[in-house]
Design a protein around this motif. Structure first.
Motif, PDB file in Angstrom:
ATOM      1  N   THR A 185      29.275 -89.398 -49.756  1.00  0.00           N
ATOM      2  CA  THR A 185      29.071 -90.174 -48.532  1.00  0.00           C
ATOM      3  C   THR A 185      29.912 -91.442 -48.565  1.00  0.00           C
ATOM      4  O   THR A 185      30.574 -91.782 -47.571  1.00  0.00           O
ATOM      5  N   ARG A 186      29.913 -92.119 -49.699  1.00  0.00           N
ATOM      6  CA  ARG A 186      30.739 -93.334 -49.829  1.00  0.00           C
ATOM      7  C   ARG A 186      32.220 -93.002 -49.657  1.00  0.00           C
ATOM      8  O   ARG A 186      32.962 -93.749 -49.026  1.00  0.00           O
ATOM      9  N   ALA A 187      32.653 -91.897 -50.250  1.00  0.00           N
ATOM     10  CA  ALA A 187      34.068 -91.529 -50.198  1.00  0.00           C
ATOM     11  C   ALA A 187      34.515 -91.165 -48.788  1.00  0.00           C
ATOM     12  O   ALA A 187      35.585 -91.579 -48.343  1.00  0.00           O
ATOM     13  N   THR A 188      33.689 -90.391 -48.071  1.00  0.00           N
ATOM     14  CA  THR A 188      34.098 -89.960 -46.724  1.00  0.00           C
ATOM     15  C   THR A 188      33.936 -91.055 -45.680  1.00  0.00           C
ATOM     16  O   THR A 188      34.403 -90.899 -44.553  1.00  0.00           O
ATOM     17  N   ALA A 244      42.100 -92.548 -47.760  1.00  0.00           N
ATOM     18  CA  ALA A 244      41.270 -92.139 -48.897  1.00  0.00           C
ATOM     19  C   ALA A 244      40.072 -91.320 -48.413  1.00  0.00           C
ATOM     20  O   ALA A 244      39.712 -90.309 -49.020  1.00  0.00           O
ATOM     21  N   ALA A 245      39.471 -91.740 -47.311  1.00  0.00           N
ATOM     22  CA  ALA A 245      38.345 -91.000 -46.742  1.00  0.00           C
ATOM     23  C   ALA A 245      38.770 -89.594 -46.338  1.00  0.00           C
ATOM     24  O   ALA A 245      38.046 -88.623 -46.579  1.00  0.00           O
ATOM     25  N   LYS A 246      39.964 -89.480 -45.755  1.00  0.00           N
ATOM     26  CA  LYS A 246      40.465 -88.155 -45.352  1.00  0.00           C
ATOM     27  C   LYS A 246      40.722 -87.285 -46.570  1.00  0.00           C
ATOM     28  O   LYS A 246      40.397 -86.091 -46.563  1.00  0.00           O
ATOM     29  N   ARG A 247      41.280 -87.860 -47.632  1.00  0.00           N
ATOM     30  CA  ARG A 247      41.508 -87.078 -48.853  1.00  0.00           C
ATOM     31  C   ARG A 247      40.185 -86.577 -49.429  1.00  0.00           C
ATOM     32  O   ARG A 247      40.068 -85.427 -49.856  1.00  0.00           O
ATOM     33  N   ALA A 248      39.172 -87.429 -49.424  1.00  0.00           N
ATOM     34  CA  ALA A 248      37.852 -87.016 -49.913  1.00  0.00           C
ATOM     35  C   ALA A 248      37.280 -85.900 -49.033  1.00  0.00           C
ATOM     36  O   ALA A 248      36.740 -84.914 -49.536  1.00  0.00           O
ATOM     37  N   PHE A 249      37.406 -86.071 -47.730  1.00  0.00           N
ATOM     38  CA  PHE A 249      36.920 -85.062 -46.789  1.00  0.00           C
ATOM     39  C   PHE A 249      37.641 -83.729 -47.001  1.00  0.00           C
ATOM     40  O   PHE A 249      37.014 -82.665 -47.058  1.00  0.00           O
ATOM     41  N   ASP A 250      38.965 -83.792 -47.123  1.00  0.00           N
ATOM     42  CA  ASP A 250      39.743 -82.563 -47.330  1.00  0.00           C
ATOM     43  C   ASP A 250      39.347 -81.881 -48.637  1.00  0.00           C
ATOM     44  O   ASP A 250      39.249 -80.650 -48.688  1.00  0.00           O
ATOM     45  N   ALA A 251      39.095 -82.663 -49.687  1.00  0.00           N
ATOM     46  CA  ALA A 251      38.643 -82.080 -50.957  1.00  0.00           C
ATOM     47  C   ALA A 251      37.284 -81.409 -50.780  1.00  0.00           C
ATOM     48  O   ALA A 251      37.065 -80.290 -51.254  1.00  0.00           O
ATOM     49  N   MET A 252      36.373 -82.088 -50.085  1.00  0.00           N
ATOM     50  CA  MET A 252      35.042 -81.524 -49.848  1.00  0.00           C
ATOM     51  C   MET A 252      35.131 -80.183 -49.108  1.00  0.00           C
ATOM     52  O   MET A 252      34.386 -79.252 -49.407  1.00  0.00           O
ATOM     53  N   MET A 253      36.049 -80.094 -48.177  1.00  0.00           N
ATOM     54  CA  MET A 253      36.172 -78.876 -47.375  1.00  0.00           C
ATOM     55  C   MET A 253      36.548 -77.650 -48.206  1.00  0.00           C
ATOM     56  O   MET A 253      36.361 -76.524 -47.760  1.00  0.00           O
ATOM     57  N   ASP A 297      31.768 -81.427 -56.275  1.00  0.00           N
ATOM     58  CA  ASP A 297      32.263 -81.862 -57.569  1.00  0.00           C
ATOM     59  C   ASP A 297      32.639 -83.334 -57.418  1.00  0.00           C
ATOM     60  O   ASP A 297      33.666 -83.674 -56.816  1.00  0.00           O
ATOM     61  N   ILE A 298      31.784 -84.205 -57.934  1.00  0.00           N
ATOM     62  CA  ILE A 298      31.970 -85.643 -57.756  1.00  0.00           C
ATOM     63  C   ILE A 298      33.291 -86.120 -58.361  1.00  0.00           C
ATOM     64  O   ILE A 298      34.006 -86.921 -57.744  1.00  0.00           O
ATOM     65  N   ALA A 299      33.652 -85.637 -59.536  1.00  0.00           N
ATOM     66  CA  ALA A 299      34.903 -86.061 -60.172  1.00  0.00           C
ATOM     67  C   ALA A 299      36.104 -85.712 -59.290  1.00  0.00           C
ATOM     68  O   ALA A 299      37.030 -86.514 -59.152  1.00  0.00           O
ATOM     69  N   ALA A 300      36.082 -84.546 -58.671  1.00  0.00           N
ATOM     70  CA  ALA A 300      37.192 -84.148 -57.792  1.00  0.00           C
ATOM     71  C   ALA A 300      37.229 -85.015 -56.535  1.00  0.00           C
ATOM     72  O   ALA A 300      38.314 -85.361 -56.042  1.00  0.00           O
ATOM     73  N   ILE A 301      36.065 -85.379 -56.014  1.00  0.00           N
ATOM     74  CA  ILE A 301      36.018 -86.267 -54.842  1.00  0.00           C
ATOM     75  C   ILE A 301      36.581 -87.636 -55.215  1.00  0.00           C
ATOM     76  O   ILE A 301      37.409 -88.205 -54.488  1.00  0.00           O
ATOM     77  N   GLU A 302      36.149 -88.174 -56.351  1.00  0.00           N
ATOM     78  CA  GLU A 302      36.632 -89.481 -56.794  1.00  0.00           C
ATOM     79  C   GLU A 302      38.132 -89.451 -57.073  1.00  0.00           C
ATOM     80  O   GLU A 302      38.850 -90.414 -56.767  1.00  0.00           O
TER      81      GLU A 302
END
Length: 162
Positions: free
Chosen positions: A126-129, A136-145, A151-156
């Protein structure tokens, strides 16, 4: 009779409301099975004495399970969202739900064996997106998708990339 909550989530089950409530109580903190009400008479999908309603809490939320029969099924239009503190907690809840007859879905969503949808959402996601750096938010969102369980480490790592 205990005092009724002003607002209670009612979940429709075929016949497994008590089993579901007991699973939730065993899986999540601040969860418990309360009263179990039996049918005072026969009804379309059951008989007098069958478990009709189960009062329970899930993570402090008052719920009731209604054994209403097979007429209605759960959908993703309703889900419990569980904010998790770390990967261990994320894994524990995800594995409990999926490992006991549930199924994985995308982006941190899964279903339990009764068809109830759950969003197992680390607070870091939630913090990342919602990061103030929109790239950075978009990169986190794209990773989540690309994920099922988050995977928290991958989001970070996605947030940290430039």
């Amino acid at each position: 009779m205990t005092a009724l909550a002003r607002n209670t989530i009612c979940l429709w089950f075929d016949r497994d409301a008590e089993a579901a409530a007991r699973f939730y109580a065993a899986t999540f903190p601040d969860s418990a099975v309360g009263a179990i009400h039996r049918a005072p008479g026969d009804y379309p999908d059951g008989q007098q004495g069958d478990v009709l309603v189960v009062e329970f809490t899930v993570l402090g939320l008052p719920c009731m399970g209604l054994n209403g029969g097979p007429a209605f099924r759960h959908s993703e239009a309703f889900s419990f969202q569980v904010a998790t503190a770390d990967q261990a907690e994320t894994d524990r809840y995800w594995n409990a739900i999926v490992g006991h007859g549930g199924q994985e879905s995308a982006c941190g969503w899964c279903k339990d064996r009764w068809g109830i949808s759950w969003q197992i959402t680390p607070v870091q996601l939630t913090r990342a997106t919602t990061h103030p750096d929109r790239a950075a938010a978009k990169r986190a969102f794209d990773a989540m998708m690309t994920m099922r369980k988050i995977d928290i480490a991958a989001i970070e790592a996605a947030v940290a990339r430039r």
